[in-house]
Write a protein that holds these residues in place. Structure first.
Motif, PDB file in Angstrom:
ATOM      1  N   VAL A   3       0.938  -1.032  -0.024  1.00  0.00           N
ATOM      2  CA  VAL A   3      -0.049   0.001   0.051  1.00  0.00           C
ATOM      3  C   VAL A   3       0.759   1.074   0.048  1.00  0.00           C
ATOM      4  O   VAL A   3       1.701   1.527   0.974  1.00  0.00           O
ATOM      5  CB  VAL A   3      -0.785   0.108   1.365  1.00  0.00           C
ATOM      6  N   SER A  50      -4.071   4.714   4.772  1.00  0.00           N
ATOM      7  CA  SER A  50      -3.053   3.412   4.962  1.00  0.00           C
ATOM      8  C   SER A  50      -3.358   2.421   5.968  1.00  0.00           C
ATOM      9  O   SER A  50      -3.498   1.309   5.734  1.00  0.00           O
ATOM     10  CB  SER A  50      -1.617   4.057   4.975  1.00  0.00           C
ATOM     11  N   SER A  96      -4.822  -1.257   5.283  1.00  0.00           N
ATOM     12  CA  SER A  96      -4.116  -2.421   5.720  1.00  0.00           C
ATOM     13  C   SER A  96      -4.655  -3.261   6.615  1.00  0.00           C
ATOM     14  O   SER A  96      -4.691  -4.523   6.589  1.00  0.00           O
ATOM     15  CB  SER A  96      -2.779  -1.881   6.711  1.00  0.00           C
ATOM     16  N   THR A 125       3.529  -1.262   3.703  1.00  0.00           N
ATOM     17  CA  THR A 125       3.220   0.081   3.582  1.00  0.00           C
ATOM     18  C   THR A 125       4.439   0.922   3.175  1.00  0.00           C
ATOM     19  O   THR A 125       5.621   0.522   3.654  1.00  0.00           O
ATOM     20  CB  THR A 125       2.527   0.719   4.653  1.00  0.00           C
ATOM     21  N   LEU A 181      -1.207  -1.307  -4.258  1.00  0.00           N
ATOM     22  CA  LEU A 181      -2.345  -0.049  -4.110  1.00  0.00           C
ATOM     23  C   LEU A 181      -1.481   1.320  -4.342  1.00  0.00           C
ATOM     24  O   LEU A 181      -0.740   1.333  -3.174  1.00  0.00           O
ATOM     25  CB  LEU A 181      -3.186  -0.328  -2.904  1.00  0.00           C
TER      26      LEU A 181
END
Length: 125
Positions: free
Chosen positions: A14, A22, A26, A38, A57
């Motif tokens: 992400v 985020s 997640s 992330t 993403l």
């Protein structure tokens, strides 16, 4: 997620500079069984990845980095082009931007949770 489950899980990277978004993404994806990594600054260096993600993403604007440029670069790299990328943004031109950078799909913010889950599942399957 348990360690042994993590080894078998598909991973999602992400890339989002809004920590709240985020964290929500997640949380949602981890509850679906994905291993989530992330990145908050948009500086993606595949050689630094511990694990190659199954899907990315990617927000359109991450601090001073253009997510469309990142997507375009990845889609023209023979070693990275097979990683599905979902572009995310509140930008009304998101579909055009995603098409131009060859993203595999896009997700408008604010997003529907089930739509996020469905898009990720479809592209990772």
């Amino acid at each position: 997620m348990k360690e042994k489950d993590r080894d078998n899980a598909k991973s999602v990277l992400v890339v989002e500079d809004d920590r709240d978004i985020s964290e929500v993404v997640s949380f949602i994806l981890e509850n679906e069984g994905y291993h989530v990594q992330t990145n908050c600054d948009g500086h993606l260096f595949p050689e630094d990845w511990k694990d190659r993600p199954s899907l990315i993403l990617l927000d359109i604007w991450i601090l001073d980095v253009n997510g469309g440029d990142i997507c375009d670069r990845f889609k023209h790299d023979p070693t990275l082009k097979d990683i599905p990328i979902i572009m995310m943004s509140a930008n009304r031109d998101l579909s055009v931007i995603a098409y131009n950078c060859k993203a595999d799909d896009f997700l408008s913010k604010p997003f529907d949770i089930q739509l996020l889950i469905d898009k990720v599942a479809r592209l990772i399957a």
